[in-house]
Design an enzyme around this catalytic site. Structure first.
Site, mmCIF file in Angstrom:
data_model
loop_
_atom_site.group_PDB
_atom_site.id
_atom_site.type_symbol
_atom_site.label_atom_id
_atom_site.label_comp_id
_atom_site.label_asym_id
_atom_site.label_seq_id
_atom_site.Cartn_x
_atom_site.Cartn_y
_atom_site.Cartn_z
ATOM 1 N N GLU A 215 -19.730 -7.227 8.838
ATOM 2 C CA GLU A 215 -20.531 -6.739 9.705
ATOM 3 C C GLU A 215 -21.287 -7.786 9.981
ATOM 4 O OE1 GLU A 215 -19.065 -3.774 6.605
ATOM 5 O OE2 GLU A 215 -19.799 -5.982 6.600
ATOM 6 N N LYS B 70 0.747 -1.146 0.044
ATOM 7 C CA LYS B 70 0.025 -0.162 0.047
ATOM 8 C C LYS B 70 1.045 1.210 0.006
ATOM 9 C CE LYS B 70 -4.689 -0.389 1.891
ATOM 10 N NZ LYS B 70 -5.597 0.086 2.731
ATOM 11 N N ARG C 82 -25.722 -4.000 5.902
ATOM 12 C CA ARG C 82 -25.164 -5.414 5.628
ATOM 13 C C ARG C 82 -25.426 -6.268 6.484
ATOM 14 N NH1 ARG C 82 -19.511 -5.466 2.675
ATOM 15 N NH2 ARG C 82 -20.565 -6.019 0.667
#
Length: 614
Positions: free
Chosen positions: A363, A278, A391
């Site tokens: 979630e 990243k 979700r």
């Protein structure tokens, strides 16, 4: 500075370049990304990490005929730049400009709209099956990050895809530095070998020979898996029915192109594991990828943010409250589905590491995990964005509300979210939560109200939710002392005549501004559920028009709750419900978006005067 990049207006231009030119293109693309995002803000670390992968994908595959599906979508800036939107990057996430995520109506190269995670494999599998059914030879490719692989939906899709014969390529973009020792000459060579025609033909021939002796075939299969497992972590994906290849260096264009070309010729489900960094190529982002995941404007020479204001945000109010509350009650547990920084849990995680749980992008699991803790005496606080709570709706109803468990929800990013647009807007939580039994729902109108409501919710012995918007409030003085508010009681903030404005949460400030012009009464309702029916009745009996104001969809929202209450009480009074319209609202500047929805003071005044005229 960007001479080569500026010659690329589509992937067809890209495919004309030599391998050597691709290296220079990657350098220019990375430099352009840093300069561009420094001016507009947006996601940076994730995009810097996929520069080489994006180039290789468009170089090897015949896009847009071949379908490339990006998971989440916050790593698609290089993709947008190489598919004809380089000039449009100056308007990224601005009103009328291009979106920060893939949009099917924005480009034919955006094959699937994304914003939430872990949808890519399911979508790409659907496209692969569609290709089969229509007799097309096009390829379907899903690019998914290691974080998105934690979601159950990704594994559901892998399980389904492995049982099919569809030509699907899943690319796992793994930027976890822990696997970096596996990336080098040996694994790159192994990946080329495993994806090449020689290995594939030998494997098929061996299966035919060994097929006549099942025990020997099974032994050979297990032996191959264990040999692979000594060098690669691929056994799991092989068990799903995929041909696993990798990990390979995701920043080596030559390795990527060779491997992708080999895989392009293979049939059935393929799984390519690449390792990336990243923020690759920009030292500030390499050193702090979390900070540069989503950034405002910054100085590209040193990575320092350009100040956007110093007022305390609602997220910071929650962060302070959580630490203070944890000091008072050792039963408090902080839970978040991969949103530690965004939801303001960093300080809590540092001070109470043994009471902090980041469960990853999961979630559904987060809610049921919290429910289990609540069953046995702990006090879980789930910090989650409104758009992501959607979700886990079944878990909210079935695992928490039905059992009346004391799980508290700190719902961030409620209402419109500005530049992130409709995929991240919290437009529906009041509508989808208030119909659930056993729950209390609070909407703070300023920073101090938020702190006191968080405390109130925590004391409640059942499901509770405090929903607050992105950014800051009106700048109220925050009282360190915490006290519980009376459940289901609003408060009149201004007394007036004829018109009563019933404000829910963040829109109290423009409601008060409008009331000064109209000489209207303003009630800060505080609670969406339970509703202050006595206050509603009193206002209805003393005014000619009730006006509800909320930063939530009008359909099924707080205004609908007021109308239901009036009907139940047999009161017949005109009601004007103001809120978000029945449409998905495009990205822009938050204040401007509210104004366009008629939810600033001017809009409220105009809507009320129009109703009075009628």
């Amino acid at each position: 500075m960007y001479e080569l990049l500026e010659s690329i207006n589509s992937p067809e231009d890209l495919r004309k370049l030599s391998r050597k030119e691709l290296l220079e293109l990657a350098r220019q693309l990375r430099a352009f990304l840093i300069s561009s995002v420094a001016q507009t803000g947006g996601h940076l670390s994730s995009n810097l990490g996929v520069v080489e992968l994006t180039i290789a994908l468009h170089y090897v595959f015949n896009t847009p005929e071949d379908r490339v599906v990006w998971d989440v979508g916050h790593q698609t800036y290089p993709h947008k730049i190489l598919t004809g939107r380089r000039e449009a990057m100056s308007g990224l996430r601005k009103p009328g400009g291009i979106a920060g995520f893939p949009r099917r109506d924005e480009s034919i190269y955006d094959t699937f709209g994304t914003g939430h995670s872990s949808t890519s494999i399911s979508a790409a599998l659907g496209m692969a099956v569609a290709a089969q059914k229509t007799g097309s030879n096009r390829h379907s490719i899903a690019i998914i990050g290691d974080g998105a692989m934690t979601a159950g939906m990704a594994f559901e899709a892998l399980n389904n895809a492995g049982a099919m014969d569809a030509n699907l390529l899943v690319i796992l973009n793994d930027n976890d530095m822990s696997i970096s020792p596996n990336v080098g000459a040996l694994t790159n060579y192994l990946a080329k070998l495993l994806s090449g025609p020689l290995y594939t033909s030998m494997r098929r021939s061996g299966e035919k020979v060994l097929g006549v002796v099942p025990p020997v075939r099974e032994f050979a299969k297990r032996a191959e898996e264990h040999v692979k497992g000594m060098v690669t972590p691929g056994t799991l994906f092989e068990e799903f029915g995929f041909n696993y290849i990798g990990p390979i260096d995701g920043h080596d264009i030559d390795v990527l192109i060779t491997t992708l070309r080999n895989i392009r010729e293979l049939k059935g489900p393929q799984f390519l594991h690449i390792a990336t960094q990243k923020g690759h190529g920009y030292r500030p982002a390499e050193d702090n990828p979390g900070k540069f995941h989503g950034v405002g404007k910054f100085d590209p020479s040193n990575g320092c943010s350009i100040a956007q204001g110093s007022a305390k945000t609602y997220t910071q109010v929650f962060s302070d409250w959580l630490v203070d509350m944890a000091r008072q009650d050792e039963r408090l547990i902080g839970v978040t589905p991969a949103m530690c920084d965004g939801s303001g849990l960093n300080a809590f995680a540092e001070q109470f590491p043994d009471r902090f749980y980041d469960v990853g992008i999961a979630e559904q699991h987060a809610l049921t995990f919290a429910a289990g803790m609540a069953c046995d005496g702990l006090k879980p606080v789930v910090a989650i964005y409104s758009t992501f709570l959607q979700r886990a709706y079944d878990q909210f109803i079935h695992d928490i509300a039905l059992q009346n468990l004391p799980v508290m929800f700190a719902i961030d990013r409620a209402g419109l979210v500005g530049a992130d647009g409709p995929t991240h807007a919290g437009s529906f939580d009041l509508s989808y939560l208030r119909c659930i039994p056993n729950i209390i729902i609070m909407t703070p109108s300023d920073e101090n109200e938020c702190r006191q409501m968080l405390y109130t919710a925590y004391q409640h012995q059942g499901p509770s939710a405090v929903r607050y918007p992105r950014g800051g409030g009106p700048g109220a003085i925050i009282h360190e002392t915490m006290q519980s508010l009376p459940i289901g009681k609003g408060i009149v903030r201004r007394s007036g005549k004829r018109i009563a404005i019933l404000a829910f949460g963040s829109l109290l400030t423009p409601a008060l501004e409008a009331a000064e012009v109209l000489d209207a009464t303003v009630a800060d309702m505080r609670f969406v559920k339970p509703l202050d029916r006595a206050l509603v009745e009193a206002l209805a009996n003393s005014h000619e028009l009730l006006v509800t104001v909320e930063e939530n969809a009008v359909m099924g929202g707080a205004g609908a709750a007021i109308m239901e209450a009036l009907q139940a009480m047999g009161l017949n009074i005109p009601v004007l419900c103001l809120g978000l319209p029945d449409t998905f609202i495009e990205h822009g500047i938050h204040e401007t978006m509210l104004a366009e929805c008629g939810l600033n003071a001017t809009g409220i005044i105009s809507a009320i005067e129009k109703r009075l005229t009628k």
